[in-house]
Design a protein around this motif. Sequence first.
Motif, mmCIF file in Angstrom:
data_model
loop_
_atom_site.group_PDB
_atom_site.id
_atom_site.type_symbol
_atom_site.label_atom_id
_atom_site.label_comp_id
_atom_site.label_asym_id
_atom_site.label_seq_id
_atom_site.Cartn_x
_atom_site.Cartn_y
_atom_site.Cartn_z
ATOM 1 N N THR A 230 -7.708 -1.958 -7.029
ATOM 2 C CA THR A 230 -7.624 -3.100 -6.712
ATOM 3 C C THR A 230 -6.166 -3.385 -6.030
ATOM 4 O O THR A 230 -6.183 -3.860 -4.858
ATOM 5 C CB THR A 230 -7.410 -4.175 -7.155
ATOM 6 N N MET A 231 -5.537 -2.926 -6.315
ATOM 7 C CA MET A 231 -3.743 -2.823 -6.087
ATOM 8 C C MET A 231 -3.840 -2.694 -4.382
ATOM 9 O O MET A 231 -3.321 -2.468 -3.456
ATOM 10 C CB MET A 231 -2.702 -2.900 -6.440
ATOM 11 N N TYR A 232 -4.784 -0.810 -4.899
ATOM 12 C CA TYR A 232 -4.612 -0.090 -3.371
ATOM 13 C C TYR A 232 -5.236 -1.143 -2.434
ATOM 14 O O TYR A 232 -4.839 -0.732 -0.754
ATOM 15 C CB TYR A 232 -4.890 1.137 -3.509
ATOM 16 N N TYR A 233 -5.641 -1.373 -2.830
ATOM 17 C CA TYR A 233 -7.196 -1.914 -1.263
ATOM 18 C C TYR A 233 -6.384 -3.163 -1.057
ATOM 19 O O TYR A 233 -6.136 -3.451 0.248
ATOM 20 C CB TYR A 233 -8.069 -1.986 -2.327
ATOM 21 N N THR A 234 -5.637 -4.645 -1.770
ATOM 22 C CA THR A 234 -4.601 -5.321 -1.200
ATOM 23 C C THR A 234 -4.067 -4.885 -0.765
ATOM 24 O O THR A 234 -3.385 -5.556 0.818
ATOM 25 C CB THR A 234 -4.414 -6.063 -2.628
ATOM 26 N N ALA A 235 -3.453 -3.749 -0.541
ATOM 27 C CA ALA A 235 -2.333 -3.501 -0.090
ATOM 28 C C ALA A 235 -2.641 -3.137 1.472
ATOM 29 O O ALA A 235 -1.762 -2.509 2.291
ATOM 30 C CB ALA A 235 -1.068 -2.192 -0.461
ATOM 31 N N GLU A 236 -3.603 -1.997 1.110
ATOM 32 C CA GLU A 236 -4.305 -1.403 2.608
ATOM 33 C C GLU A 236 -4.615 -2.474 3.604
ATOM 34 O O GLU A 236 -4.472 -2.799 5.075
ATOM 35 C CB GLU A 236 -5.036 -0.342 2.124
ATOM 36 N N VAL A 237 -4.924 -3.634 3.339
ATOM 37 C CA VAL A 237 -6.255 -3.682 3.999
ATOM 38 C C VAL A 237 -5.215 -5.454 4.701
ATOM 39 O O VAL A 237 -5.114 -5.545 5.882
ATOM 40 C CB VAL A 237 -7.331 -5.152 2.675
ATOM 41 N N SER A 238 -3.688 -5.527 3.741
ATOM 42 C CA SER A 238 -2.765 -6.278 4.147
ATOM 43 C C SER A 238 -1.989 -5.111 5.691
ATOM 44 O O SER A 238 -1.599 -6.239 6.537
ATOM 45 C CB SER A 238 -1.687 -7.071 3.215
ATOM 46 N N ARG A 239 -2.148 -4.632 5.238
ATOM 47 C CA ARG A 239 -1.416 -3.381 6.714
ATOM 48 C C ARG A 239 -1.740 -3.315 7.085
ATOM 49 O O ARG A 239 -1.377 -3.412 8.552
ATOM 50 C CB ARG A 239 -0.778 -2.184 5.871
ATOM 51 N N LEU A 240 -3.959 -3.291 7.838
ATOM 52 C CA LEU A 240 -4.008 -3.167 8.960
ATOM 53 C C LEU A 240 -4.166 -4.335 9.295
ATOM 54 O O LEU A 240 -4.210 -4.034 10.563
ATOM 55 C CB LEU A 240 -5.808 -2.984 7.973
ATOM 56 N N SER A 241 -4.436 -5.376 9.040
ATOM 57 C CA SER A 241 -4.099 -6.668 9.234
ATOM 58 C C SER A 241 -2.830 -6.639 10.325
ATOM 59 O O SER A 241 -2.540 -7.050 11.223
ATOM 60 C CB SER A 241 -4.582 -7.798 8.320
ATOM 61 N N ARG A 242 -1.876 -5.977 9.689
ATOM 62 C CA ARG A 242 -0.182 -6.583 10.229
ATOM 63 C C ARG A 242 -0.381 -5.476 11.467
ATOM 64 O O ARG A 242 -0.019 -5.708 12.194
ATOM 65 C CB ARG A 242 0.570 -6.401 9.159
ATOM 66 N N VAL A 243 -0.781 -4.307 11.931
ATOM 67 C CA VAL A 243 -0.533 -3.185 12.011
ATOM 68 C C VAL A 243 -1.956 -3.414 13.820
ATOM 69 O O VAL A 243 -1.249 -3.363 14.616
ATOM 70 C CB VAL A 243 -1.050 -2.049 12.194
ATOM 71 N N LEU A 244 -2.996 -3.980 13.273
ATOM 72 C CA LEU A 244 -3.939 -4.834 14.138
ATOM 73 C C LEU A 244 -3.123 -5.926 15.258
ATOM 74 O O LEU A 244 -3.654 -5.939 16.129
ATOM 75 C CB LEU A 244 -5.284 -5.249 13.473
ATOM 76 N N LEU A 245 -2.772 -6.634 14.305
ATOM 77 C CA LEU A 245 -1.822 -8.186 15.246
ATOM 78 C C LEU A 245 -0.953 -7.223 15.965
ATOM 79 O O LEU A 245 -0.679 -8.190 16.982
ATOM 80 C CB LEU A 245 -1.472 -9.237 14.348
ATOM 81 N N VAL A 246 0.065 -6.279 15.400
ATOM 82 C CA VAL A 246 1.258 -5.995 16.577
ATOM 83 C C VAL A 246 0.230 -4.724 17.961
ATOM 84 O O VAL A 246 0.745 -5.332 18.524
ATOM 85 C CB VAL A 246 1.350 -5.094 15.528
ATOM 86 N N VAL A 247 -0.593 -4.329 17.473
ATOM 87 C CA VAL A 247 -1.096 -3.318 17.914
ATOM 88 C C VAL A 247 -2.372 -4.701 19.243
ATOM 89 O O VAL A 247 -1.939 -3.469 20.564
ATOM 90 C CB VAL A 247 -2.181 -2.264 18.025
ATOM 91 N N SER A 248 -3.135 -5.284 18.894
ATOM 92 C CA SER A 248 -3.206 -6.755 19.525
ATOM 93 C C SER A 248 -3.750 -6.538 20.443
ATOM 94 O O SER A 248 -3.748 -7.181 21.994
ATOM 95 C CB SER A 248 -4.376 -6.866 19.061
ATOM 96 N N LEU A 249 -2.175 -7.205 20.447
ATOM 97 C CA LEU A 249 -1.341 -8.279 22.150
ATOM 98 C C LEU A 249 -0.735 -7.864 22.613
ATOM 99 O O LEU A 249 -1.801 -8.058 24.369
ATOM 100 C CB LEU A 249 -0.260 -8.445 21.175
ATOM 101 N N PRO A 250 -0.394 -6.399 22.640
ATOM 102 C CA PRO A 250 -0.488 -5.555 24.042
ATOM 103 C C PRO A 250 -1.439 -4.449 25.155
ATOM 104 O O PRO A 250 -1.963 -5.050 25.849
ATOM 105 C CB PRO A 250 0.813 -3.994 23.858
#
Length: 319
Positions: A230-250
């Motif tokens: 559960t800890m891994y899922y939470t960290a991975e999904v949060s990281r996915l959202s952060r990376v998506l926000l970074v790459v999506s704007l460009p």
Amino acid sequence: MDGRPRVGRWLLLEGNRIAVAGALLTFVYAVLMFIGTFWSFEMRVLLTETQTVENILDTFLSGIILLVSIVVSINSIVLSQDMTSIEKQEDRIRGVGDFWQDVDDLTETNKGTTDIRAFLESMTAVIQRHADQIADEAADLESDFDELANQYSESVTGSLDHLEEIDNIQGGDFALLWMALEIEYGPLLDRTHGLRSRNEQYDSESFDESLDSLVEAFQLFAVGREYFKTMYYTAEVSRLSRVLLVVSLPAILITASAILAISADLFPEWWILGLPPLHSLVSTVFAIALLPYIVLTSFMLRLSTVAQRTNAEGVFSMG
């Protein structure tokens, strides 16, 4: 899982997610350029239909915005699990404390920790100890039952063999989590019922106690593994959202600019691999527009693999 090709295992499990996304992006761009190189006339005809290209890019643009909205919403749902009342937070903390107290009582230590490496080491030791006790307790009983108990003890030992390299394992928390997922405790728990039934004719109380201790160890291990997962899922999904926000704007800005450039028949003058500017532009923009989807793919490859592996474990499983 070890039988998979090395490249496939890297994509699914071991590789840094950003590196995996970069590899996939390079592959997509290379394929687009390859098609233009060996199918140049047909591609030139297709790309002259600029309205079609614009429609495709419009679809990509809408998809990027929708994708980011969905993933961020999922991340919000995951994070909302931590936004609870003080009573639920207290129950959660008390539950964690009770769990570590049970682990300490079983392992006869006082090293309760959220470190998965220390947890795996202590649980491996206690499971192995109780498995050896089962074999020792059965030694005084009939030979066929003694052989059955020894086979069971060896099965438990075999399931823990890969954890002998835990001190040398690299790859962060995920590598340790994957080691925990490779312990197939479900079939071992099921076999304890058979041993208990066979022991009824001998009525060995010490053997039953050893079985109870082993079952408790497996149960605590299963709870701890789910906790770390559960800890891994939470960290991975949060990281996915952060990376998506970074790459999506460009990606949005470049895709929108390309649509405007194609509509106005404004193309760069650079040529790549002898290909005309229109093809180079479209290939580059297509690859960039697909980047959010590629990032999502790189993360979901590992998340879905962990989910599938977990689904195959435990007392009950689905194919």
